[in-house]
Design a protein around this motif. Structure first.
Motif, PDB file in Angstrom:
ATOM      1  N   ALA A  74       0.822  -1.204   0.000  1.00 36.67           N
ATOM      2  CA  ALA A  74       0.000   0.000   0.000  1.00 36.67           C
ATOM      3  C   ALA A  74       0.859   1.259   0.000  1.00 36.67           C
ATOM      4  CB  ALA A  74      -0.913   0.006   1.215  1.00 36.67           C
ATOM      5  N   TYR A  75       0.405   2.263  -0.776  1.00 39.09           N
ATOM      6  CA  TYR A  75       1.068   3.549  -0.852  1.00 39.09           C
ATOM      7  C   TYR A  75       0.004   4.639  -0.706  1.00 39.09           C
ATOM      8  CZ  TYR A  75       3.746   7.508  -2.617  1.00 39.09           C
ATOM      9  OH  TYR A  75       4.364   8.730  -2.742  1.00 39.09           O
ATOM     10  N   PRO A  76       0.105   5.507   0.320  1.00 40.05           N
ATOM     11  CA  PRO A  76      -0.916   6.542   0.512  1.00 40.05           C
ATOM     12  C   PRO A  76      -0.760   7.696  -0.481  1.00 40.05           C
ATOM     13  CG  PRO A  76       0.791   6.743   2.176  1.00 40.05           C
ATOM     14  CD  PRO A  76       1.131   5.526   1.353  1.00 40.05           C
ATOM     15  N   ILE A  77      -1.899   8.200  -0.972  1.00 42.11           N
ATOM     16  CA  ILE A  77      -1.883   9.353  -1.886  1.00 42.11           C
ATOM     17  C   ILE A  77      -2.896  10.394  -1.417  1.00 42.11           C
ATOM     18  CG2 ILE A  77      -1.147   7.959  -3.857  1.00 42.11           C
ATOM     19  CD1 ILE A  77      -4.042   8.276  -4.960  1.00 42.11           C
ATOM     20  N   LYS A  78      -2.709  11.637  -1.855  1.00 44.97           N
ATOM     21  CA  LYS A  78      -3.655  12.720  -1.563  1.00 44.97           C
ATOM     22  C   LYS A  78      -4.642  12.882  -2.706  1.00 44.97           C
ATOM     23  CE  LYS A  78      -0.344  15.281   1.194  1.00 44.97           C
ATOM     24  NZ  LYS A  78       0.506  16.480   1.263  1.00 44.97           N
ATOM     25  N   SER A  79      -4.143  12.709  -3.940  1.00 36.97           N
ATOM     26  CA  SER A  79      -4.977  12.795  -5.140  1.00 36.97           C
ATOM     27  C   SER A  79      -4.151  12.285  -6.311  1.00 36.97           C
ATOM     28  CB  SER A  79      -5.434  14.238  -5.401  1.00 36.97           C
ATOM     29  OG  SER A  79      -4.314  15.045  -5.690  1.00 36.97           O
ATOM     30  N   GLY A  80      -4.796  12.156  -7.464  1.00 38.07           N
ATOM     31  CA  GLY A  80      -4.045  11.707  -8.622  1.00 38.07           C
ATOM     32  C   GLY A  80      -4.918  11.379  -9.812  1.00 38.07           C
ATOM     33  N   VAL A  81      -4.269  10.772 -10.803  1.00 32.58           N
ATOM     34  CA  VAL A  81      -4.921  10.358 -12.046  1.00 32.58           C
ATOM     35  C   VAL A  81      -4.327   9.021 -12.450  1.00 32.58           C
ATOM     36  CG1 VAL A  81      -5.212  10.913 -14.491  1.00 32.58           C
ATOM     37  CG2 VAL A  81      -5.275  12.722 -12.811  1.00 32.58           C
ATOM     38  N   VAL A  82      -5.157   8.140 -13.005  1.00 30.01           N
ATOM     39  CA  VAL A  82      -4.665   6.873 -13.526  1.00 30.01           C
ATOM     40  C   VAL A  82      -5.061   6.762 -14.994  1.00 30.01           C
ATOM     41  CG1 VAL A  82      -6.723   5.570 -12.802  1.00 30.01           C
ATOM     42  CG2 VAL A  82      -4.585   4.349 -13.233  1.00 30.01           C
ATOM     43  N   GLU A  83      -4.138   6.223 -15.790  1.00 27.61           N
ATOM     44  CA  GLU A  83      -4.417   5.866 -17.180  1.00 27.61           C
ATOM     45  C   GLU A  83      -3.988   4.417 -17.334  1.00 27.61           C
ATOM     46  OE1 GLU A  83      -3.254   6.914 -21.795  1.00 27.61           O
ATOM     47  OE2 GLU A  83      -2.247   7.973 -20.178  1.00 27.61           O
ATOM     48  N   PHE A  84      -4.898   3.583 -17.838  1.00 27.08           N
ATOM     49  CA  PHE A  84      -4.602   2.161 -18.006  1.00 27.08           C
ATOM     50  C   PHE A  84      -5.091   1.716 -19.370  1.00 27.08           C
ATOM     51  CE2 PHE A  84      -5.402  -2.365 -17.691  1.00 27.08           C
ATOM     52  CZ  PHE A  84      -4.257  -2.820 -17.066  1.00 27.08           C
ATOM     53  N   HIS A  86      -4.067  -1.649 -22.438  1.00 28.41           N
ATOM     54  CA  HIS A  86      -3.220  -2.738 -22.939  1.00 28.41           C
ATOM     55  C   HIS A  86      -2.276  -3.282 -21.861  1.00 28.41           C
ATOM     56  CE1 HIS A  86      -4.731  -1.977 -26.926  1.00 28.41           C
ATOM     57  NE2 HIS A  86      -4.353  -0.711 -26.841  1.00 28.41           N
ATOM     58  N   ASP A  87      -2.816  -3.525 -20.669  1.00 26.61           N
ATOM     59  CA  ASP A  87      -2.069  -4.090 -19.532  1.00 26.61           C
ATOM     60  C   ASP A  87      -0.901  -3.233 -19.072  1.00 26.61           C
ATOM     61  OD1 ASP A  87      -3.744  -6.192 -19.075  1.00 26.61           O
ATOM     62  OD2 ASP A  87      -2.593  -7.629 -20.241  1.00 26.61           O
ATOM     63  N   LYS A  88      -0.974  -1.918 -19.322  1.00 27.73           N
ATOM     64  CA  LYS A  88       0.024  -0.972 -18.820  1.00 27.73           C
ATOM     65  C   LYS A  88      -0.713   0.188 -18.182  1.00 27.73           C
ATOM     66  CE  LYS A  88       3.494  -2.203 -22.152  1.00 27.73           C
ATOM     67  NZ  LYS A  88       4.320  -1.817 -23.271  1.00 27.73           N
ATOM     68  N   GLY A  89      -0.277   0.547 -16.972  1.00 22.45           N
ATOM     69  CA  GLY A  89      -0.914   1.637 -16.270  1.00 22.45           C
ATOM     70  C   GLY A  89       0.079   2.633 -15.731  1.00 22.45           C
ATOM     71  N   ILE A  90      -0.326   3.901 -15.747  1.00 23.89           N
ATOM     72  CA  ILE A  90       0.479   4.974 -15.169  1.00 23.89           C
ATOM     73  C   ILE A  90      -0.404   5.685 -14.150  1.00 23.89           C
ATOM     74  CG2 ILE A  90       1.686   7.143 -15.558  1.00 23.89           C
ATOM     75  CD1 ILE A  90       2.319   6.164 -18.378  1.00 23.89           C
ATOM     76  N   ILE A  91       0.114   5.809 -12.932  1.00 25.30           N
ATOM     77  CA  ILE A  91      -0.586   6.511 -11.866  1.00 25.30           C
ATOM     78  C   ILE A  91       0.250   7.737 -11.514  1.00 25.30           C
ATOM     79  CG2 ILE A  91      -1.442   6.390  -9.498  1.00 25.30           C
ATOM     80  CD1 ILE A  91      -1.532   3.259  -9.984  1.00 25.30           C
ATOM     81  N   LEU A  92      -0.312   8.917 -11.750  1.00 30.72           N
ATOM     82  CA  LEU A  92       0.344  10.177 -11.398  1.00 30.72           C
ATOM     83  C   LEU A  92      -0.324  10.661 -10.121  1.00 30.72           C
ATOM     84  CD1 LEU A  92       0.231  11.805 -14.940  1.00 30.72           C
ATOM     85  CD2 LEU A  92       2.126  10.560 -13.912  1.00 30.72           C
ATOM     86  N   CYS A  93       0.458  10.878  -9.064  1.00 31.34           N
ATOM     87  CA  CYS A  93      -0.165  11.214  -7.786  1.00 31.34           C
ATOM     88  C   CYS A  93       0.709  12.121  -6.947  1.00 31.34           C
ATOM     89  CB  CYS A  93      -0.482   9.944  -7.008  1.00 31.34           C
ATOM     90  SG  CYS A  93       0.949   8.910  -6.685  1.00 31.34           S
ATOM     91  N   GLU A  94       0.125  12.614  -5.871  1.00 34.91           N
ATOM     92  CA  GLU A  94       0.876  13.378  -4.878  1.00 34.91           C
ATOM     93  C   GLU A  94       0.509  12.892  -3.508  1.00 34.91           C
ATOM     94  OE1 GLU A  94      -0.082  17.514  -4.809  1.00 34.91           O
ATOM     95  OE2 GLU A  94      -2.116  17.186  -5.417  1.00 34.91           O
TER      96      GLU A  94
END
Length: 94
Positions: A74-84, A86-94
């Motif tokens: 587990a990793y705590p976040i305050k907010s963010g965006v996910v793009e997923f 073709h079995d690849k995901g990017i989570i941009l967060c703070e």
């Protein structure tokens, strides 16, 4: 599936996971292998990676929670965006 978790300061995680549980604006949602493409905003909460292990390079960023199916990191976040897609995901967060 491959997941990257990024903050403005550093790379939190990059690697293979079985699935990921995310804190969405309308509640938690789970992304698994072969999930349909999605872009979503995230709210405060924990990003939970379901994986057998996490590389030592990234392990310091996570707390480990054990569940029936195996290990959860587990990793705590305050907010963010996910793009997923073709079995690849990017989570941009703070």
């Amino acid at each position: 599936m491959n997941i990257k978790i990024l903050t403005p300061e550093y790379v939190v995680f990059e690697g293979e996971v079985d699935s990921v549980l995310l804190p969405g604006k309308n509640g938690e949602f789970h992304i698994m292998k072969n999930h349909a493409g999605i872009v979503s905003s995230l709210s405060a909460g924990k990003v939970k990676l379901f994986a057998k292990s996490v590389d030592e390079t990234f392990a310091k960023n996570f707390t480990q929670e054990n569940e029936k199916e195996g290990s959860v990191f587990a990793y705590p976040i305050k907010s963010g965006v996910v793009e997923f897609n073709h079995d690849k995901g990017i989570i941009l967060c703070e």
